[in-house]
Design a protein around this motif. Structure first.
Motif, PDB file in Angstrom:
ATOM      1  N   ARG A  13       0.828  -1.206   0.000  1.00 52.12           N
ATOM      2  CA  ARG A  13       0.000   0.000   0.000  1.00 52.12           C
ATOM      3  C   ARG A  13       0.864   1.259   0.000  1.00 52.12           C
ATOM      4  O   ARG A  13       0.551   2.242  -0.685  1.00 52.12           O
ATOM      5  CB  ARG A  13      -0.941   0.008   1.212  1.00 52.12           C
ATOM      6  N   GLY A  44       1.007   4.033  -2.889  1.00 52.69           N
ATOM      7  CA  GLY A  44       0.836   5.445  -2.549  1.00 52.69           C
ATOM      8  C   GLY A  44       1.975   6.304  -3.060  1.00 52.69           C
ATOM      9  O   GLY A  44       1.762   7.440  -3.495  1.00 52.69           O
ATOM     10  N   GLY A  81       1.325   9.138  -5.592  1.00 54.38           N
ATOM     11  CA  GLY A  81       1.694  10.448  -5.058  1.00 54.38           C
ATOM     12  C   GLY A  81       2.715  11.155  -5.921  1.00 54.38           C
ATOM     13  O   GLY A  81       2.626  12.370  -6.144  1.00 54.38           O
ATOM     14  N   GLY A 111       3.721  10.363  -0.416  1.00 56.13           N
ATOM     15  CA  GLY A 111       2.583   9.505  -0.728  1.00 56.13           C
ATOM     16  C   GLY A 111       2.615   8.161  -0.047  1.00 56.13           C
ATOM     17  O   GLY A 111       1.574   7.492   0.062  1.00 56.13           O
ATOM     18  N   GLN A 112       3.782   7.736   0.417  1.00 57.66           N
ATOM     19  CA  GLN A 112       3.876   6.463   1.151  1.00 57.66           C
ATOM     20  C   GLN A 112       2.935   6.420   2.346  1.00 57.66           C
ATOM     21  O   GLN A 112       2.431   5.365   2.711  1.00 57.66           O
ATOM     22  CB  GLN A 112       5.294   6.261   1.696  1.00 57.66           C
ATOM     23  N   GLY A 129       0.070   8.115   2.750  1.00 55.05           N
ATOM     24  CA  GLY A 129      -1.335   8.379   2.488  1.00 55.05           C
ATOM     25  C   GLY A 129      -1.618   9.784   1.992  1.00 55.05           C
ATOM     26  O   GLY A 129      -0.735  10.641   1.909  1.00 55.05           O
ATOM     27  N   TRP A 141       0.550  13.365   2.055  1.00 51.56           N
ATOM     28  CA  TRP A 141       0.861  13.967   0.756  1.00 51.56           C
ATOM     29  C   TRP A 141       0.404  15.422   0.704  1.00 51.56           C
ATOM     30  O   TRP A 141       1.147  16.315   0.324  1.00 51.56           O
ATOM     31  CB  TRP A 141       0.186  13.153  -0.343  1.00 51.56           C
TER      32      TRP A 141
END
Length: 215
Positions: free
Chosen positions: A113, A117, A121, A155-156, A158, A162
């Motif tokens: 996930r 992301g 992102g 983005g990692q 969420g 971000w």
């Protein structure tokens, strides 16, 4: 283990500054000789900055280090060049991007996930800043390339992280811009342009602080 990772960030930053930067060439008559930026003083500043920002490694999940390490290690020399010259050499940006791309493999194995992301992102930040570059004369294309790295590392964690990273970077850039404009007005010989990249790059670092991101 995190101490070892932080030391690796510092060592990699110094290697990029001392070895890779002098080999960078830009097809622009106004571009400086990047090797001339390397001095004892600048090397100390790069090492100290890398050590300071590596503190973020204690604030994020260990699996995310696969992207954070290249983001910090290459990012520090990259934005240091921007501070000194207002250039963001694409060779260093590409180096950081390639290392982060390689880091997606172990990240995906540990947390798919987070890897997804990072991909979304990075693409979203690149698209957003590309559109901004098309309409804003003050934004350089180097900032657009940098945005992909910023979006990926943020983005990692969420959508919230971000968004916080981009907002924090933009706010820091705006404050820097106001301060620079006031400083430049005091003398006609002072440069009107200022580096926006360092503020944007710091966005994910600031957003990772728990009381700022809601953690």
């Amino acid at each position: 283990m995190t101490w070892f990772t932080a030391l690796a960030v510092v060592a990699m930053s110094l290697a990029v500054w001392l070895v890779a930067l002098p080999r960078v060439r830009v097809a622009d008559p106004d571009a400086p000789r990047f090797g001339a930026l390397v001095s004892r003083r600048s090397t100390m500043w790069v090492g100290a900055t890398a050590a300071a920002v590596s503190g973020v490694l204690w604030l994020v999940p260990a699996a995310h280090h696969w992207l954070w390490v290249p983001y910090l290690a290459v990012g520090v020399p990259l934005v240091a060049v921007d501070v000194l010259t207002t250039f963001l050499p694409k060779q260093l940006n590409h180096l950081g991007g390639l290392l982060m791309l390689a880091g997606l493999v172990p990240l995906g194995l540990a947390d798919w996930r987070a890897a997804a992301g990072a991909v979304v992102g990075g693409a979203a930040a690149l698209a957003f800043f590309y559109l901004a570059w098309r309409v804003a004369a003050t934004l350089g294309f180097g900032d657009v390339r940098l945005a992909a790295l910023i979006g990926a590392v943020a983005g990692q964690s969420g959508v919230g992280a971000w968004t916080s990273a981009l907002l924090a970077g933009t706010l820091l850039g705006a404050l820097h811009g106001i301060a620079h404009a006031l400083w430049a007005r005091r003398s006609a010989g002072r440069p009107k342009h200022f580096p926006f990249g360092p503020a944007l790059w710091l966005g994910p670092v600031v957003a990772a602080v728990p009381h700022l991101n809601g953690g």
